[in-house]
Write a protein that holds these residues in place. Structure first.
Motif: not given
Length: 486
Positions: A41-66
């Motif tokens: 909700l804080k990100c939404r209020e501030q119009k801040t894009p956000f990326t969910i992350s956890a194990g960071r074992t992916g291979t395509t950059g899905g959890c890597v924020p721009r």
């Protein structure tokens, strides 16, 4: 809640195994569902894009924020419940697959479809409908997701149960969280083979399947319930070497035929080309020179089956010309672990190689129909050999799904590799295949999605995202370019 804002302490959150590098204003580590919701909700209020992350074992950059923020689920990791009678486990999204397995094992249960990377978090596995080494026997984790708790970007939280809400054709109309929803699914046809390319969409589908495999772009999974299975009585693993490539491929075909008759039933069926084994030989001196290999895992449901199955496999090895004195049938816990670790070492070696030369992963995740596999396999070799680049080819041959990896040493070689990858993808699609069988599109494979789907179909995906995430803040730049969301 821990908040990290210094670049140095955020570095590990700005990468995954693809080696692409991200940027973020801050990293949030909530410790409860309430704190997750507050972050969103804080990100939404501030119009801040956000990326969910956890194990960071992916291979395509899905959890890597721009840009924007990272919300890491590493502390949202509670085992909420295990119902041993109904064989269901309920966990928070940051629980690792290893923790699920360890907990289930206490009750003689298992998530037999557990994807390859044990340190991956279950929320990430669900976001890409992961499968991995045991997909041959059990398919992807999608088949075992019973329930999801979803948090939308506007703060609405609801639970989806499998079998509860279905589309009418391609249209969903339902009520959840005191709100009515109405939206249309993309019109494309998802390949009938193993595929994880874009949103899952088909006529009269279950709503839960839309969120599974959506790569963290439609809603945030905070918890899930998974079907477990009774643990097998035992298992044995095989690492089988062949002096000729054709022998290895013929062995695979023989396994598939015997599986259809019920004579054997491997959970895993994997392939290593000779170049893959060359990369591993320094650590595993027992690998014969100039050879190819097939790995399998055979579960044994009850004691009476064990000798029958071992004999069936031994006969197959003899009939198909395996290098018998070098091949391994591992039927003790220690021996099984050794062979299992061998199978998982190759991706590590590839990642180490790319990090050494500071190159982004240049790999395909293609699956094709079974009758087109040999055509695709030969195409890989023809293009790769003509490129002059180093490469390895390995993976889930039982599902006609290999991981072809180039090993570029500089930026020029990386450019050549990506040109070759585009040719691979075009061939795969022409054969009725997919550009991504299990790892998803993420950020790396976005340019290739247009080979599989036309502009209208990709725009339909973007429209669906905009309906569920009107401000387009969640998982920005995953699957398709953010310009499509303007």
């Amino acid at each position: 809640m821990i908040v990290k804002r210094q670049k140095q302490e955020m570095l590990s959150y700005l990468e995954d195994t693809s080696n692409i590098e991200g940027e973020a204003l801050g990293v949030y580590l909530p410790e409860s569902k309430a704190e997750v919701l507050a972050c969103i909700l804080k990100c939404r209020e501030q119009k801040t894009p956000f990326t969910i992350s956890a194990g960071r074992t992916g291979t395509t950059g899905g959890c890597v924020p721009r840009e924007g923020a990272v919300i890491s689920f590493e502390k949202i990791n509670a085992i909420l419940d295990i119902d041993k009678d109904n064989q269901v486990i309920k966990v928070q999204a940051g629980v690792t697959l290893k923790d699920i397995e360890d907990t289930a094992a206490k009750y003689n249960l298992a998530l037999r479809a557990s994807p390859t990377e044990s340190l991956a978090c279950v929320g990430g596995a669900i976001s890409t409908s992961a499968s991995g080494v045991r997909g041959f026997g059990y398919g992807s984790i999608r088949n075992y997701v019973k329930e999801l708790e979803i948090c939308l970007v506007d703060g609405r939280v609801f639970t989806l149960r499998r079998g509860e809400i279905f589309s009418k054709g391609r249209i969903f109309e339902f009520s959840k969280a005191n709100c009515k929803f109405s939206f249309r699914l993309p019109s494309y046809t998802v390949p009938s083979i193993k595929s994880q390319a874009g949103y899952f969409a088909k006529d009269n589908m279950d709503l839960i399947d839309l969120f599974i495999g959506s790569e963290g772009t439609l809603g945030v999974v905070t918890s899930c319930s998974l079907d477990l299975q009774k643990a097998a009585f035992s298992a044995f693993h095989g690492l089988i070497f062949f002096s000729k490539e054709e022998q290895a491929l013929e062995f695979v075909e023989a396994v598939k035929i015997l599986r259809k008759t019920g004579a054997i039933s491997p959970a895993s069926l994997e392939f290593f080309d000779n170049k893959s084994l060359d990369l591993l030989r320094e650590e595993y001196a027992f690998i014969p020179a100039n050879c190819w290999a097939v790995y399998f895992e055979q579960e044994v449901e009850e004691k009476a089956q064990q000798e029958v199955l071992i004999e069936a496999w031994e006969k197959l090895l003899q009939d198909k010309g395996a290098i018998l004195d070098k091949s391994i049938l591992a039927d003790t816990p220690k021996a099984r672990e050794r062979v299992f670790d061998f199978r998982h070492k190759l991706p590590q070696k590839i990642n180490e190689f790319l990090r050494q030369y500071k190159q982004i992963k240049a790999a395909s995740d293609i699956a094709v129909p079974e009758d087109k596999f040999k055509t695709m396999y030969n195409f890989y070799k023809d293009i790769a050999e003509s490129s002059g680049l180093d490469y390895v080819n390995f993976g889930h041959i039982g599902e006609s799904h290999l991981h072809f990896n180039f090993l570029p040493k500089n930026n020029e070689e990386s450019q050549t590799a990506r040109a070759c990858l585009e040719r691979f993808y075009r061939m795969a699609v022409s054969l009725g295949g997919t550009i991504s069988a299990e790892h998803g599109i993420g950020k790396i494979k976005k340019p290739y999605l247009r080979i599989m789907y036309n502009e209208k179909e990709i725009s339909e995906m973007a429209s669906l995202k905009k309906y569920l995430d009107p401000d387009c803040l969640l998982g920005l730049d995953n699957i398709f370019d953010k310009e499509l969301l303007i």
